[in-house]
Design a protein around this motif. Structure first.
Motif, mmCIF file in Angstrom:
data_model
loop_
_atom_site.group_PDB
_atom_site.id
_atom_site.type_symbol
_atom_site.label_atom_id
_atom_site.label_comp_id
_atom_site.label_asym_id
_atom_site.label_seq_id
_atom_site.Cartn_x
_atom_site.Cartn_y
_atom_site.Cartn_z
ATOM 1 N N SER A 130 0.816 -1.218 0.000
ATOM 2 C CA SER A 130 0.000 0.000 0.000
ATOM 3 C C SER A 130 0.846 1.264 0.000
ATOM 4 O O SER A 130 0.310 2.357 -0.104
ATOM 5 N N GLY A 131 2.158 1.118 0.149
ATOM 6 C CA GLY A 131 3.037 2.281 0.044
ATOM 7 C C GLY A 131 3.713 2.693 1.337
ATOM 8 O O GLY A 131 4.471 3.654 1.359
ATOM 9 N N TYR A 132 3.455 1.995 2.420
ATOM 10 C CA TYR A 132 4.125 2.319 3.673
ATOM 11 C C TYR A 132 5.583 1.883 3.614
ATOM 12 O O TYR A 132 5.922 0.884 2.993
ATOM 13 N N HIS A 133 6.439 2.628 4.299
ATOM 14 C CA HIS A 133 7.853 2.283 4.397
ATOM 15 C C HIS A 133 8.037 1.308 5.553
ATOM 16 O O HIS A 133 7.196 1.220 6.453
ATOM 17 N N TYR A 134 9.160 0.589 5.526
ATOM 18 C CA TYR A 134 9.431 -0.399 6.566
ATOM 19 C C TYR A 134 9.313 0.208 7.967
ATOM 20 O O TYR A 134 8.704 -0.380 8.859
ATOM 21 N N ALA A 135 9.925 1.366 8.170
ATOM 22 C CA ALA A 135 9.921 1.996 9.493
ATOM 23 C C ALA A 135 8.496 2.345 9.933
ATOM 24 O O ALA A 135 8.150 2.191 11.115
ATOM 25 N N GLU A 136 7.681 2.800 8.999
ATOM 26 C CA GLU A 136 6.290 3.132 9.332
ATOM 27 C C GLU A 136 5.513 1.882 9.738
ATOM 28 O O GLU A 136 4.727 1.905 10.681
ATOM 29 N N ILE A 137 5.754 0.790 9.026
ATOM 30 C CA ILE A 137 5.077 -0.469 9.340
ATOM 31 C C ILE A 137 5.527 -0.971 10.713
ATOM 32 O O ILE A 137 4.703 -1.396 11.531
ATOM 33 N N ASN A 142 4.202 -2.071 15.990
ATOM 34 C CA ASN A 142 4.976 -2.191 17.222
ATOM 35 C C ASN A 142 5.904 -3.415 17.168
ATOM 36 O O ASN A 142 5.907 -4.254 18.066
ATOM 37 N N LEU A 143 6.646 -3.515 16.059
ATOM 38 C CA LEU A 143 7.578 -4.616 15.831
ATOM 39 C C LEU A 143 8.951 -4.052 15.507
ATOM 40 O O LEU A 143 9.068 -2.940 14.992
ATOM 41 N N PRO A 144 10.006 -4.824 15.748
ATOM 42 C CA PRO A 144 11.344 -4.388 15.309
ATOM 43 C C PRO A 144 11.403 -4.312 13.779
ATOM 44 O O PRO A 144 10.731 -5.075 13.084
ATOM 45 N N LEU A 145 12.227 -3.407 13.281
ATOM 46 C CA LEU A 145 12.359 -3.192 11.843
ATOM 47 C C LEU A 145 12.776 -4.476 11.122
ATOM 48 O O LEU A 145 12.233 -4.813 10.074
ATOM 49 N N GLY A 146 13.706 -5.211 11.681
ATOM 50 C CA GLY A 146 14.164 -6.454 11.064
ATOM 51 C C GLY A 146 13.058 -7.494 10.946
ATOM 52 O O GLY A 146 12.982 -8.233 9.966
ATOM 53 N N THR A 147 12.185 -7.545 11.921
ATOM 54 C CA THR A 147 11.063 -8.483 11.888
ATOM 55 C C THR A 147 10.114 -8.129 10.754
ATOM 56 O O THR A 147 9.639 -9.003 10.033
ATOM 57 N N VAL A 148 9.854 -6.830 10.592
ATOM 58 C CA VAL A 148 8.970 -6.378 9.509
ATOM 59 C C VAL A 148 9.564 -6.748 8.160
ATOM 60 O O VAL A 148 8.881 -7.311 7.299
ATOM 61 N N LYS A 149 10.847 -6.464 7.965
ATOM 62 C CA LYS A 149 11.501 -6.792 6.698
ATOM 63 C C LYS A 149 11.452 -8.291 6.432
ATOM 64 O O LYS A 149 11.186 -8.723 5.307
ATOM 65 N N SER A 150 11.709 -9.077 7.453
ATOM 66 C CA SER A 150 11.702 -10.527 7.317
ATOM 67 C C SER A 150 10.310 -11.040 6.955
ATOM 68 O O SER A 150 10.166 -11.897 6.074
ATOM 69 N N ARG A 151 9.291 -10.507 7.582
ATOM 70 C CA ARG A 151 7.929 -10.959 7.302
ATOM 71 C C ARG A 151 7.488 -10.580 5.889
ATOM 72 O O ARG A 151 6.813 -11.364 5.217
ATOM 73 N N ILE A 152 7.868 -9.406 5.449
ATOM 74 C CA ILE A 152 7.527 -8.988 4.087
ATOM 75 C C ILE A 152 8.250 -9.888 3.086
ATOM 76 O O ILE A 152 7.671 -10.323 2.089
#
Length: 169
Positions: A130-137, A142-152
């Motif tokens: 939808s256009g959100y950046h990793y940090a925004e997600i 309320n997750l660590p940045l690395g977790t978000v990147k890994s899940r994506i």
């Protein structure tokens, strides 16, 4: 890092970069174009490379960003060139309200594939698309940045395997 050392390191990762480019583009010619663009961008930004940073990761990030930016640019710029003699056609909407059977079916299958992903992977993936950046997600969920990147990444891989029959350019 000396310029010759930088160039030698860049040359040593060319094969890996080409494989990654092919994974991103699924097209041999596009992969070579992306490799060339990445190599040029890395050479242009040699002065921005910090010695204690993972060189291979730095170059792969350049490639990934170039690919994403090109994809976003292409999706925003759909140019329609009207070559008809009928001037009336120019003002008609180019989008049809009637979907083709192929388009509606692939959309249904894609949506079903996305729905089939576990919630913990689907939510960050849909926010990213939808256009959100990793940090925004990361902040929103309320997750660590690395977790978000890994899940994506995991969601993308699962979609690629379940939608392997589809090809996008």
């Amino acid at each position: 890092m000396g310029s010759t050392n930088f160039q030698a390191r860049l040359l040593s990762v060319q094969r890996n970069l080409l494989n990654f480019a092919y994974t991103l583009t699924s097209d041999r010619d596009d992969a070579y174009d992306l490799l060339q663009d990445t190599t040029l961008k890395a050479l242009d930004n040699e002065d921005k490379y910090v010695e204690n940073v993972n060189f291979k990761g730095w170059v792969f990030t350049i490639m990934r960003n170039l690919f994403i930016n090109k994809y976003r640019r292409q999706s925003r710029s759909t140019i329609v060139v009207d070559q008809s003699d009928d001037q009336y056609m120019i003002n008609l909407s180019q989008e049809s309200t009637v979907e083709s059977p192929e388009g509606s079916m692939s959309e249904k299958e894609i949506n079903a594939a996305i729905a089939g992903i576990a919630d913990e992977l689907r939510e960050p993936f849909t926010l990213y698309v939808s256009g959100y950046h990793y940090a925004e997600i990361a902040e929103k969920m309320n997750l660590p940045l690395g977790t978000v990147k890994s899940r994506i990444y995991m969601a993308r891989k699962r979609l690629q395997s379940s939608l392997g029959d589809y090809r996008y350019d």
